[in-house]
Write a protein that holds these residues in place. Structure first.
Motif, PDB file in Angstrom:
ATOM      1  N   LYS A   7       0.851  -1.184   0.000  1.00 58.94           N
ATOM      2  CA  LYS A   7       0.000   0.000   0.000  1.00 58.94           C
ATOM      3  C   LYS A   7       0.890   1.238   0.000  1.00 58.94           C
ATOM      4  CE  LYS A   7      -3.665   2.342   2.581  1.00 58.94           C
ATOM      5  NZ  LYS A   7      -4.499   2.324   3.814  1.00 58.94           N
ATOM      6  N   GLU A   9       1.458   5.131   0.298  1.00 56.65           N
ATOM      7  CA  GLU A   9       0.846   6.296   0.924  1.00 56.65           C
ATOM      8  C   GLU A   9       1.725   7.525   0.728  1.00 56.65           C
ATOM      9  OE1 GLU A   9      -1.043   5.608   4.823  1.00 56.65           O
ATOM     10  OE2 GLU A   9      -0.146   3.612   4.738  1.00 56.65           O
ATOM     11  N   LYS A  12       1.732   9.364   5.303  1.00 63.24           N
ATOM     12  CA  LYS A  12       2.420   8.573   6.325  1.00 63.24           C
ATOM     13  C   LYS A  12       3.938   8.707   6.222  1.00 63.24           C
ATOM     14  CE  LYS A  12       2.785   3.934   8.276  1.00 63.24           C
ATOM     15  NZ  LYS A  12       2.342   2.518   8.178  1.00 63.24           N
ATOM     16  N   GLU A 227       0.494   6.449  -8.212  1.00 65.62           N
ATOM     17  CA  GLU A 227       1.171   6.794  -6.964  1.00 65.62           C
ATOM     18  C   GLU A 227       2.282   7.815  -7.199  1.00 65.62           C
ATOM     19  OE1 GLU A 227       0.395   3.888  -7.991  1.00 65.62           O
ATOM     20  OE2 GLU A 227      -0.822   2.897  -6.448  1.00 65.62           O
ATOM     21  N   TYR A 231       2.682  11.643  -5.747  1.00 67.23           N
ATOM     22  CA  TYR A 231       3.942  12.071  -5.132  1.00 67.23           C
ATOM     23  C   TYR A 231       4.435  13.373  -5.770  1.00 67.23           C
ATOM     24  CZ  TYR A 231       8.960  12.014  -4.105  1.00 67.23           C
ATOM     25  OH  TYR A 231      10.236  12.355  -3.728  1.00 67.23           O
ATOM     26  N   GLN A 284       8.489   2.148   0.256  1.00 71.90           N
ATOM     27  CA  GLN A 284       7.197   1.470   0.276  1.00 71.90           C
ATOM     28  C   GLN A 284       7.043   0.479  -0.875  1.00 71.90           C
ATOM     29  OE1 GLN A 284       3.824   4.356   1.898  1.00 71.90           O
ATOM     30  NE2 GLN A 284       5.024   5.409   0.339  1.00 71.90           N
TER      31      GLN A 284
END
Length: 319
Positions: A7, A9, A12, A227, A231, A284
């Motif tokens: 996942k 994020e 976080k 993602e 970012y 991640q």
């Protein structure tokens, strides 16, 4: 996204980066460590800023023109060539130092230490590889920008009669063409900046050449476009916030923060925060992107969340 995929994020890792920055710089506060890491951060961003000052532009230009007019033509040509050569050498040297400094800065953040000589020697091969690769990319972008501008120049030269007849529309055509050219060039520069933000950490982890790291990062971006886009958008917000903070600090310190290296030391929490955020975001995607996969300082253990496990190999096909 299935259950085997990590996942990804945004907030976080940013929160973890903030805690990491506090632990590195303030818990405990060490002036020597602060200045050493600041030097590494300054090298990692060498040539990316400038120190501005006020001056009487019209008067200076007039004096410069008068001085140039008194110089013999042959000496003037030689002087211009020497100046251009000096600037090119300076650009190459800055690019090399910046490439080496990026590995030093990452090492300081990853291992929570202020070190210059050891990471300078340890990542000599990777730093030189990244220097040559970034220099080649820079030359390629410059050549592309020039070639992209050639049609615009030819359009103006060959269509000068049309522009003279329709000179009321000249501004519209030129502004549109220049805006399109600038948009493409800026877009390519931003794409390279994004890639470079991940290329160095991957090289740091895998101790590979820049070309191989570029391929790894390119495949990652292609596999996780959503993602990576989030970012990038968050980085834009952080860049705007950083610019505001830098302006406020520069004004509050009476432009002392605009002095090279000194400004980096003053704004070091911002540099450490941004670098930590990119490293924490990248980890991640798996152990092969985790700079803390092989070594985690004890003081970082309460902050860093467990790294995602490596993806399981595909099951063999039944015969």
């Amino acid at each position: 996204m299935n259950g085997s995929e990590p996942k990804i994020e945004i907030f976080k890792p940013f929160g973890e980066a903030f805690e990491l920055m506090k632990r590195i710089l303030f818990q405990p506060f060490d002036v020597k460590k602060w200045f050493v890491i600041g030097f590494a951060a300054w090298l990692a961003n060498l040539g990316s800023g400038a120190f501005n000052y006020q001056y009487n532009r019209r008067e200076d230009v007039q004096k410069l023109n008068e001085a140039i007019s008194q110089i013999p033509h042959s000496i003037l040509v030689i002087g211009v060539c020497v100046l251009i050569l000096f600037v090119l050498v300076l650009i190459v040297v800055f690019t090399w130092l910046r490439a080496r400094g990026r590995f030093m800065f990452i090492d300081c953040v990853v291992k929570n230490r202020g070190a210059i000589a050891e990471p300078w020697r340890a990542f000599q091969k990777e730093g030189n590889s990244y220097f040559l690769f970034s220099l080649a990319v820079g030359l390629g972008l410059f050549a592309f920008a020039v070639l992209l501008g050639v049609p615009l120049i030819l359009l103006v030269v060959k269509g000068r009669y049309y522009f003279f007849v329709h000179r009321d529309q000249l501004n519209i055509y030129l502004i549109s063409a220049i805006a399109a050219w600038a948009f493409l060039v800026i877009l390519l520069v931003l794409i390279w900046s994004l890639m470079a933000n991940f290329i160095v950490p991957v090289m740091y982890i895998q101790r590979c050449r820049a070309s191989k790291s570029f391929g790894i990062v390119a495949r990652l971006v292609a596999a996780q476009p959503g993602e990576i886009l989030l970012y990038c958008l968050f980085l834009i917000v952080l860049a705007l916030a950083t610019a505001i903070v830098a302006c406020l600090v520069t004004c509050a310190t009476c432009c002392i923060a605009a002095i090279p290296y000194i400004g980096t030391v003053i704004l070091l929490p911002v540099f450490v925060l941004l670098r930590s955020f990119s490293l924490l975001f990248l980890r991640q995607f798996g152990p092969e992107y985790d700079v803390w996969a092989s070594f985690v300082p004890q003081e970082f253990l309460p902050i860093l969340s467990p790294a995602p496990p490596a993806p399981e190999p595909p099951l063999p096909l039944a015969e």
